[in-house]
Design an enzyme around this catalytic site. Structure first.
Site, short mmCIF file in Angstrom:
data_model
loop_
_atom_site.label_atom_id
_atom_site.label_comp_id
_atom_site.label_asym_id
_atom_site.label_seq_id
_atom_site.Cartn_x
_atom_site.Cartn_y
_atom_site.Cartn_z
N HIS A 132 0.80 -1.23 0.00
CA HIS A 132 0.00 0.00 0.00
C HIS A 132 0.83 1.29 0.00
O HIS A 132 0.26 2.38 0.07
CB HIS A 132 -0.91 0.00 1.23
CG HIS A 132 -0.12 0.08 2.50
ND1 HIS A 132 0.56 -1.00 3.01
CD2 HIS A 132 0.13 1.11 3.33
CE1 HIS A 132 1.19 -0.63 4.11
NE2 HIS A 132 0.94 0.65 4.32
N HIS A 181 1.77 7.07 -0.10
CA HIS A 181 0.91 6.20 0.70
C HIS A 181 -0.46 6.14 0.04
O HIS A 181 -1.16 7.14 -0.04
CB HIS A 181 0.81 6.73 2.14
CG HIS A 181 0.34 5.71 3.11
ND1 HIS A 181 -0.98 5.32 3.20
CD2 HIS A 181 1.03 4.96 4.01
CE1 HIS A 181 -1.09 4.39 4.14
NE2 HIS A 181 0.12 4.15 4.64
#
Length: 156
Positions: free
Chosen positions: A59, A74
Protein backbone atom coordinates in the site's frame (compact mmCIF):
# COMPACT_ATOMS: atom_id res chain seq x y z
CA UNK A 1 20.76 24.07 -1.39
CA UNK A 2 18.99 21.95 -4.00
CA UNK A 3 15.41 21.48 -5.05
CA UNK A 4 13.55 18.29 -5.86
CA UNK A 5 10.44 18.54 -8.05
CA UNK A 6 7.87 15.97 -6.94
CA UNK A 7 5.14 14.80 -9.32
CA UNK A 8 1.69 13.36 -8.73
CA UNK A 9 1.75 9.56 -8.59
CA UNK A 10 -1.91 9.35 -9.69
CA UNK A 11 -4.39 11.64 -11.37
CA UNK A 12 -7.23 13.21 -9.43
CA UNK A 13 -7.97 16.25 -7.29
CA UNK A 14 -4.95 17.85 -5.66
CA UNK A 15 -5.33 18.27 -1.90
CA UNK A 16 -3.26 20.12 0.69
CA UNK A 17 -1.77 17.77 3.26
CA UNK A 18 -3.59 19.62 6.02
CA UNK A 19 -6.89 18.57 4.43
CA UNK A 20 -6.08 14.84 4.54
CA UNK A 21 -8.50 13.28 7.07
CA UNK A 22 -5.73 11.59 9.04
CA UNK A 23 -3.80 13.44 11.76
CA UNK A 24 -0.54 11.59 11.05
CA UNK A 25 -0.45 13.10 7.56
CA UNK A 26 -2.40 16.33 8.17
CA UNK A 27 -0.10 17.39 11.03
CA UNK A 28 3.10 16.53 9.15
CA UNK A 29 4.13 13.78 11.57
CA UNK A 30 5.66 11.73 8.74
CA UNK A 31 6.81 14.77 6.77
CA UNK A 32 5.31 17.49 4.60
CA UNK A 33 3.97 17.33 1.07
CA UNK A 34 0.55 17.13 -0.60
CA UNK A 35 -2.07 14.56 -1.58
CA UNK A 36 -4.25 13.49 -4.48
CA UNK A 37 -7.83 12.23 -4.24
CA UNK A 38 -7.86 9.65 -7.07
CA UNK A 39 -10.71 8.76 -9.44
CA UNK A 40 -12.85 5.84 -8.30
CA UNK A 41 -11.31 3.36 -10.75
CA UNK A 42 -8.21 1.18 -10.97
CA UNK A 43 -5.17 3.44 -11.50
CA UNK A 44 -1.44 3.03 -11.84
CA UNK A 45 0.56 4.75 -9.10
CA UNK A 46 3.81 5.97 -10.61
CA UNK A 47 7.10 7.06 -9.11
CA UNK A 48 6.88 10.78 -8.19
CA UNK A 49 10.67 11.16 -8.56
CA UNK A 50 13.54 9.16 -10.02
CA UNK A 51 15.70 7.15 -7.64
CA UNK A 52 16.00 3.87 -5.80
CA UNK A 53 12.92 2.11 -4.47
CA UNK A 54 14.04 2.28 -0.85
CA UNK A 55 10.92 0.63 0.63
CA UNK A 56 8.03 -1.22 -1.03
CA UNK A 57 4.90 -2.35 0.78
CA UNK A 58 1.65 -3.35 -0.92
CA UNK A 59 0.00 0.00 0.00
CA UNK A 60 2.99 2.37 0.05
CA UNK A 61 6.49 2.98 -1.24
CA UNK A 62 9.46 5.28 -0.70
CA UNK A 63 11.72 6.46 -3.52
CA UNK A 64 15.13 7.79 -2.44
CA UNK A 65 16.58 10.32 -4.88
CA UNK A 66 20.28 10.57 -5.68
CA UNK A 67 20.31 13.65 -3.39
CA UNK A 68 19.06 11.41 -0.54
CA UNK A 69 15.57 12.90 -0.47
CA UNK A 70 13.01 10.23 0.45
CA UNK A 71 9.54 10.59 -1.04
CA UNK A 72 6.77 8.48 0.50
CA UNK A 73 3.66 7.60 -1.53
CA UNK A 74 0.91 6.20 0.70
CA UNK A 75 -2.08 4.76 -1.18
CA UNK A 76 -5.21 5.31 0.90
CA UNK A 77 -5.70 5.71 4.65
CA UNK A 78 -5.44 2.70 6.96
CA UNK A 79 -4.93 0.49 3.89
CA UNK A 80 -2.29 -1.58 5.68
CA UNK A 81 -5.34 -3.38 7.14
CA UNK A 82 -6.11 -4.80 3.68
CA UNK A 83 -2.98 -7.00 3.79
CA UNK A 84 -2.14 -6.24 0.17
CA UNK A 85 -5.63 -6.71 -1.28
CA UNK A 86 -6.23 -4.10 -3.99
CA UNK A 87 -2.54 -3.49 -4.75
CA UNK A 88 -0.27 -5.09 -7.38
CA UNK A 89 3.44 -4.24 -7.45
CA UNK A 90 5.31 -3.94 -10.74
CA UNK A 91 8.82 -3.43 -9.32
CA UNK A 92 10.90 -4.78 -6.45
CA UNK A 93 12.40 -3.09 -3.42
CA UNK A 94 15.89 -1.88 -4.33
CA UNK A 95 15.04 -1.31 -8.01
CA UNK A 96 15.96 1.96 -9.69
CA UNK A 97 12.84 3.74 -10.95
CA UNK A 98 12.31 6.80 -13.10
CA UNK A 99 9.70 9.47 -12.45
CA UNK A 100 6.49 8.36 -14.14
CA UNK A 101 7.29 4.63 -14.02
CA UNK A 102 4.44 2.43 -12.75
CA UNK A 103 5.19 1.11 -9.28
CA UNK A 104 1.83 -0.21 -8.03
CA UNK A 105 -1.56 -0.76 -9.68
CA UNK A 106 -4.09 0.60 -7.18
CA UNK A 107 -7.65 -0.77 -7.09
CA UNK A 108 -9.37 2.34 -5.74
CA UNK A 109 -12.91 0.81 -5.89
CA UNK A 110 -11.75 -2.12 -3.70
CA UNK A 111 -10.40 0.31 -1.09
CA UNK A 112 -13.63 2.33 -1.14
CA UNK A 113 -15.69 -0.90 -0.91
CA UNK A 114 -13.70 -1.80 2.22
CA UNK A 115 -14.89 1.49 3.75
CA UNK A 116 -11.50 3.20 3.57
CA UNK A 117 -10.49 6.59 2.21
CA UNK A 118 -8.48 6.17 -1.04
CA UNK A 119 -6.60 9.50 -0.85
CA UNK A 120 -2.92 9.28 -1.85
CA UNK A 121 -0.52 11.15 0.44
CA UNK A 122 2.88 12.16 -0.98
CA UNK A 123 5.39 13.43 1.56
CA UNK A 124 9.07 14.19 2.00
CA UNK A 125 10.04 11.65 4.66
CA UNK A 126 11.18 13.23 7.93
CA UNK A 127 10.84 16.80 6.62
CA UNK A 128 10.23 18.87 9.77
CA UNK A 129 10.04 22.31 8.16
CA UNK A 130 6.77 22.90 6.28
CA UNK A 131 8.41 25.87 4.53
CA UNK A 132 10.79 23.46 2.76
CA UNK A 133 7.87 22.09 0.73
CA UNK A 134 6.43 24.48 -1.85
CA UNK A 135 3.12 23.16 -3.20
CA UNK A 136 1.84 24.12 -6.64
CA UNK A 137 -1.09 26.41 -7.28
CA UNK A 138 -3.08 23.30 -8.30
CA UNK A 139 -2.65 21.91 -4.79
CA UNK A 140 -3.60 25.21 -3.15
CA UNK A 141 -6.73 25.53 -5.30
CA UNK A 142 -7.75 21.85 -5.21
CA UNK A 143 -7.57 21.49 -8.99
CA UNK A 144 -7.79 18.30 -11.02
CA UNK A 145 -4.31 17.17 -12.03
CA UNK A 146 -2.89 14.43 -14.18
CA UNK A 147 -0.54 11.67 -13.16
CA UNK A 148 2.97 13.07 -13.46
CA UNK A 149 1.86 16.69 -12.98
CA UNK A 150 3.92 18.87 -10.66
CA UNK A 151 2.70 18.47 -7.07
CA UNK A 152 5.33 20.28 -5.00
CA UNK A 153 9.01 21.13 -4.80
CA UNK A 154 11.12 20.01 -1.87
CA UNK A 155 13.96 22.31 -0.86
CA UNK A 156 16.87 20.51 0.76
Amino acid sequence: MSTTPVHAPVRGRAVTLGDVPDPVFAQGMVGYGAAVDPPREVVDAVAPVSGQLFKLMPHAFIVMTSEKVGILVHLGLDTVSLNGAGFSSHVAEGDTVTAGQTVITYDVPAVVAAGLNPIVAVVVVDEREPGNVMVTEEVRSGSEIGSGSALFTAVN
